[in-house]
Design a protein around this motif. Structure first.
Motif, short mmCIF file in Angstrom:
data_model
loop_
_atom_site.label_atom_id
_atom_site.label_comp_id
_atom_site.label_asym_id
_atom_site.label_seq_id
_atom_site.Cartn_x
_atom_site.Cartn_y
_atom_site.Cartn_z
N LEU A 89 0.84 -1.20 0.00
CA LEU A 89 0.00 0.00 0.00
C LEU A 89 0.87 1.25 0.00
CD1 LEU A 89 -2.78 -1.06 2.53
CD2 LEU A 89 -3.15 -0.44 0.14
N GLU A 90 1.88 1.26 0.87
CA GLU A 90 2.79 2.42 0.95
C GLU A 90 3.52 2.63 -0.36
OE1 GLU A 90 3.65 2.24 5.77
OE2 GLU A 90 5.07 1.26 4.39
N ALA A 91 4.01 1.54 -0.97
CA ALA A 91 4.74 1.64 -2.24
C ALA A 91 3.84 2.18 -3.35
CB ALA A 91 5.31 0.27 -2.63
N ALA A 92 2.55 1.87 -3.28
CA ALA A 92 1.59 2.35 -4.29
C ALA A 92 1.10 3.76 -3.99
CB ALA A 92 0.40 1.39 -4.36
N GLY A 93 1.53 4.33 -2.86
CA GLY A 93 1.09 5.67 -2.49
C GLY A 93 -0.35 5.72 -2.01
N VAL A 94 -0.85 4.60 -1.49
CA VAL A 94 -2.23 4.52 -1.01
C VAL A 94 -2.24 4.68 0.50
CG1 VAL A 94 -4.28 3.05 -0.82
CG2 VAL A 94 -2.89 3.01 -2.92
N THR A 95 -3.00 5.65 0.98
CA THR A 95 -3.11 5.87 2.42
C THR A 95 -4.00 4.80 3.03
OG1 THR A 95 -2.87 8.25 2.11
CG2 THR A 95 -3.78 7.52 4.22
N TYR A 96 -3.55 4.24 4.14
CA TYR A 96 -4.36 3.28 4.89
C TYR A 96 -4.69 3.89 6.24
CZ TYR A 96 0.11 2.05 7.03
OH TYR A 96 1.32 2.10 7.68
N TYR A 97 -5.72 3.36 6.85
CA TYR A 97 -6.27 3.94 8.08
C TYR A 97 -6.56 2.84 9.10
CZ TYR A 97 -7.14 7.74 4.80
OH TYR A 97 -7.00 8.72 3.85
N ALA A 98 -6.55 3.22 10.37
CA ALA A 98 -6.87 2.27 11.44
C ALA A 98 -8.38 2.09 11.61
CB ALA A 98 -6.27 2.75 12.76
N ASP A 99 -9.16 2.99 11.03
CA ASP A 99 -10.61 2.97 11.25
C ASP A 99 -11.37 3.04 9.93
OD1 ASP A 99 -9.61 5.75 11.06
OD2 ASP A 99 -11.73 6.24 11.32
N PRO A 100 -12.62 2.56 9.93
CA PRO A 100 -13.40 2.52 8.69
C PRO A 100 -13.83 3.89 8.16
CG PRO A 100 -14.75 1.79 10.52
CD PRO A 100 -13.35 1.94 11.05
N HIS A 101 -13.77 4.91 9.01
CA HIS A 101 -14.16 6.25 8.58
C HIS A 101 -12.97 7.07 8.09
CE1 HIS A 101 -18.12 5.36 10.04
NE2 HIS A 101 -17.62 5.03 11.22
N HIS A 102 -11.81 6.44 8.07
CA HIS A 102 -10.59 7.04 7.53
C HIS A 102 -10.18 8.32 8.26
CE1 HIS A 102 -10.97 4.79 3.41
NE2 HIS A 102 -11.20 4.01 4.44
N THR A 103 -10.18 8.27 9.58
CA THR A 103 -9.76 9.43 10.37
C THR A 103 -8.39 9.23 11.02
OG1 THR A 103 -10.85 8.67 12.40
CG2 THR A 103 -12.16 10.05 10.89
N GLU A 104 -7.83 8.02 10.94
CA GLU A 104 -6.53 7.73 11.55
C GLU A 104 -5.55 7.23 10.48
OE1 GLU A 104 -6.74 5.55 15.37
OE2 GLU A 104 -8.92 5.59 15.05
N PRO A 105 -5.00 8.15 9.66
CA PRO A 105 -4.15 7.75 8.55
C PRO A 105 -2.80 7.18 9.00
CG PRO A 105 -4.17 10.13 8.76
CD PRO A 105 -5.18 9.60 9.73
N GLY A 106 -2.29 6.25 8.19
CA GLY A 106 -0.97 5.69 8.41
C GLY A 106 -0.86 4.79 9.62
N ARG A 107 -1.98 4.32 10.12
CA ARG A 107 -1.98 3.47 11.31
C ARG A 107 -2.81 2.22 11.04
NH1 ARG A 107 -4.33 6.31 16.06
NH2 ARG A 107 -3.76 4.34 17.04
N ALA A 108 -2.41 1.13 11.69
CA ALA A 108 -3.19 -0.09 11.69
C ALA A 108 -3.88 -0.19 13.05
CB ALA A 108 -2.30 -1.31 11.45
N ASN A 109 -4.94 -0.97 13.14
CA ASN A 109 -5.62 -1.17 14.42
C ASN A 109 -5.19 -2.51 15.02
OD1 ASN A 109 -7.51 -3.34 13.62
ND2 ASN A 109 -8.43 -1.76 12.33
N ASP A 110 -5.62 -2.75 16.25
CA ASP A 110 -5.30 -4.01 16.92
C ASP A 110 -6.57 -4.69 17.44
OD1 ASP A 110 -5.94 -2.30 18.99
OD2 ASP A 110 -4.06 -2.59 20.08
N LEU A 111 -7.62 -4.60 16.64
CA LEU A 111 -8.90 -5.17 17.05
C LEU A 111 -8.83 -6.68 17.21
CD1 LEU A 111 -11.31 -3.14 14.74
CD2 LEU A 111 -10.86 -2.79 17.18
N PHE A 112 -9.48 -7.18 18.25
CA PHE A 112 -9.65 -8.61 18.50
C PHE A 112 -8.32 -9.36 18.60
CE2 PHE A 112 -13.27 -7.01 16.00
CZ PHE A 112 -14.22 -7.03 17.01
N GLY A 113 -7.27 -8.64 19.00
CA GLY A 113 -5.98 -9.28 19.18
C GLY A 113 -5.18 -9.45 17.90
#
Length: 137
Positions: A89-113
């Protein structure tokens, strides 16, 4: 049962395939296949399929005459492949988010372990990769 007969019985209802609308089926199919580390299959009628390996196929269908309505697609991925997907994703220049509403860019979440992230495909579909399934009551 002869060798040309098949036992198609299933013990539960399963998703077999789903159509994913795209303005350019090749571009969109290659995008998600590249991120997930999969391959785009040969065209099947108007569809361009991606076999997810669990009996489910994404069938990309070109729809140019009207706007594409954003849908959500969530992919349960192996923990050991998650980092590579984030790297792609980073190599393609695509921003990823920790949340479905895209308010936390560049972060992954840790849901459900596990780990998870959301990102848009070329047509604005909200894609999700996650290493643990949702725990439902």
């Amino acid at each position: 049962m002869t060798h040309d007969q098949h036992d198609y019985s299933v013990t539960a209802v399963q998703l077999n395939h789903t159509a994913v609308y795209a303005t350019d089926r090749r571009r969109s199919a290659e995008f998600i296949a590249g991120i997930l580390g999969l391959e785009v299959g040969a065209p099947f009628g108007p569809f361009l399929p991606i076999d997810l390996g669990n009996g489910v196929t994404l069938d990309y269908y070109e729809k140019r005459d009207e706007p594409i309505q954003s849908q959500h697609y969530a992919f349960l991925v192996p923990e050991e492949r998650f980092g590579g997907m984030i790297t792609r994703l980073e190599a393609a220049g695509v921003t990823y988010y920790a949340d479905p509403h895209h308010t936390e860019p560049g972060r992954a979440n840790d849901l459900f372990g596990g780990r998870g992230a959301y990102f848009d495909d070329p047509d604005g579909h909200n894609m999700e990769i996650m290493t643990r399934p949702y725990v439902r009551p």
